[in-house]
Design an enzyme around this catalytic site. Structure first.
Site, mmCIF file in Angstrom:
data_model
loop_
_atom_site.group_PDB
_atom_site.id
_atom_site.type_symbol
_atom_site.label_atom_id
_atom_site.label_comp_id
_atom_site.label_asym_id
_atom_site.label_seq_id
_atom_site.Cartn_x
_atom_site.Cartn_y
_atom_site.Cartn_z
ATOM 1 N N HIS A 1 -8.214 -3.271 2.179
ATOM 2 C CA HIS A 1 -8.487 -1.836 2.310
ATOM 3 C C HIS A 1 -8.557 -1.168 0.945
ATOM 4 O O HIS A 1 -9.383 -0.270 0.745
ATOM 5 C CB HIS A 1 -7.432 -1.137 3.167
ATOM 6 N N HIS B 1 -7.040 6.096 -5.899
ATOM 7 C CA HIS B 1 -8.211 6.964 -6.029
ATOM 8 C C HIS B 1 -8.279 7.625 -7.407
ATOM 9 O O HIS B 1 -9.357 7.765 -7.989
ATOM 10 C CB HIS B 1 -8.189 8.040 -4.945
ATOM 11 N N HIS C 1 -13.999 6.370 2.817
ATOM 12 C CA HIS C 1 -14.363 5.323 3.777
ATOM 13 C C HIS C 1 -15.835 5.404 4.167
ATOM 14 O O HIS C 1 -16.524 4.373 4.222
ATOM 15 C CB HIS C 1 -13.497 5.415 5.033
ATOM 16 N N ASP D 1 -11.595 1.088 -0.448
ATOM 17 C CA ASP D 1 -11.447 2.406 -1.074
ATOM 18 C C ASP D 1 -12.164 2.460 -2.420
ATOM 19 O O ASP D 1 -12.846 3.445 -2.757
ATOM 20 C CB ASP D 1 -9.962 2.722 -1.298
#
Length: 322
Positions: free
Chosen positions: A265, A292, A108, A269
C-alpha cells in the site's frame, strides 16, 4: 560516473535491478489517453466521514488530471492535480487552488490514473474528499475499466530521470534514480507489531499494478484511529476501508490480502503522489519509511533541478480522435 554516485549513496541506492536499468531509452509509441465514457462512484470520505459522489469524465488532450468541486459555486472550483497545488500531506495528499478550494485524499485514485496511463480526466466531486471505498485503488481501477479508454491525438510525454534525486528526513528517505522503465521499491519497519519489516520491489506496469498493488489497503493502529477521531479526523474510517491493528491482532475479518500488504500500500501511495508530476516517469523510486510529505518533497526537489530530468515525447501526432 553513475556507479560512483550509487556507491557513495550506499544503502539507499544499492538495489538489485541496477544492471537492468540500461539508461538507453527506446520508447514505444504511445499517445495521450482519456476515458471512452464517464463513470460514477459513490462512497464516504475517510477523514471527513462525508458521503461523496464522484464522476470521472473524459477530457481533451492537454488537460491533465483536474478535480472539480461541484458543491462549490461562485468561485473557481477547479483544482489541478499538479505539484505546486499540493498543500497538505498529513495522513493523505491534499491539493488546493488559488481560491482556497481543496480536494483531499487524492492519492489512491491518482495511483489508478497513473497505472492505467490516463493522461486527461476531469474528476467531479460533490464533497471535499475523494471517497475512500475499501481503502485501496481497486474500486477505482474497476471504475475506469467500466468507462473504457480512448486514445487521443497528441503523443504522450514522459519525464525521464537523468540524475539521482534524494530527500532525507532522519531515518526516512525517498529517491528517484535513472532507469529506462518505471520501478518502485518501498521498505517499512514497524518493530513489535504484526507489520514488522516489509519490502516490495517491482517494475510498475498496468498488469503488475492490477495484480500486485491495486487491492492493497490503507492501514492504521486502533489506538491511533481513536486519537484521530478525537482530533476530528478518520471520521469515515472503519474495518470496511482500512486494515486496523490492535496490539498483535489484525482486526479485519479475513485478515490480509497479501502477506506484505502494508508495504504494497505504501508503494501504491507513492505512485499516486508522484503522479502530480503530470506525466509518467521513466525512473526508479525508492522509499524507506517515507510518507506523503517526503514523496511530495521529492517531487518538488526534482522540479527544482532541471538538470536532473528531461521531458521525452513518445508516439506520433494523429488525426484528432478525441
Amino acid at each position: 560516473m553513475r556507479r560512483d554516485f550509487y556507491a557513495r549513496l550506499g544503502r539507499y541506492t544499492a538495489f538489485s535491478s541496477f544492471e537492468e536499468c540500461r539508461f538507453s531509452v527506446m520508447l514505444p509509441d504511445q499517445n495521450e489517453q482519456t476515458l471512452a465514457h464517464a463513470a460514477i462512484i459513490a462512497g464516504m470520505g475517510l477523514h471527513t466521514g462525508v458521503p461523496v459522489r464522484m464522476v470521472v469524465r473524459p477530457a481533451p488532450t492537454g488537460t491533465g488530471v483536474v478535480f472539480v468541486r461541484s458543491d462549490i459555486e461562485g468561485t473557481d472550483n477547479r483544482v489541478a492535480a499538479v505539484a505546486h497545488n499540493v498543500t497538505k500531506t498529513n495522513l493523505g495528499t491534499v491539493i488546493t487552488n488559488s481560491s482556497g478550494v481543496s480536494v483531499s485524499t487524492i492519492e489512491h485514485v491518482m495511483a489508478a490514473f497513473a497505472a492505467m496511463s490516463l493522461d486527461n480526466v476531469v474528476v467531479e466531486l460533490d464533497g471535499p474528499e475523494v471517497p475512500i471505498m475499501d481503502g485501496s485503488a481497486l474500486p477505482f481501477v474497476q471504475l475506469l475499466d467500466q468507462a473504457g479508454f480512448r486514445r487521443q491525438a497528441l503523443p504522450q510525454q514522459v519525464i525521464e530521470i537523468l540524475e539521482p534525486i534524494q530527500v532525507v528526513d532522519g531515518d526516512k528517505s525517498a529517491v528517484l534514480l535513472p532507469c529506462d522503465r518505471f520501478e518502485v521499491r518501498f521498505e517499512i519497519d514497524f518493530p513489535g507489531t504484526p507489520i514488522g519489516h516489509q519490502e516490495v520491489d517491482l517494475v510498475v506496469t498496468e498488469q503488475s499494478f492490477r495484480e500486485e498493488l491495486a487491492s492493497a489497503r490503507t492501514f492504521g493502529f486502533l489506538q491511533g484511529v481513536e486519537a484521530l477521531r478525537k482530533a476530528g479526523l478518520a471520521r469515515g474510517g472503519s474495518l470496511d476501508n482500512a486494515i486496523v491493528i490492535d496490539g498483535d491482532t489484525i482486526m479485519n475479518e479475513g485478515g490480509l490480502r497479501f502477506v506484505d500488504e502494508f508495504a504494497r500500500h505504501k508503494a501504491l501511495d507513492a505512485i499516486g503522489d508522484l503522479y502530480v508530476l503530470g506525466m509518467p516517469i521513466l525512473g526508479r523510486f525508492e522509499g524507506i519509511r517515507a510518507g506523503h510529505g517526503l514523496n511530495n518533497a521529492l517531487v518538488r526537489e526534482l522540479l527544482s533541478r532541471p538538470d536532473a530530468y528531461r521531458v521525452v515525447t513518445r508516439g506520433v501526432a494523429l488525426a484528432d480522435v478525441g
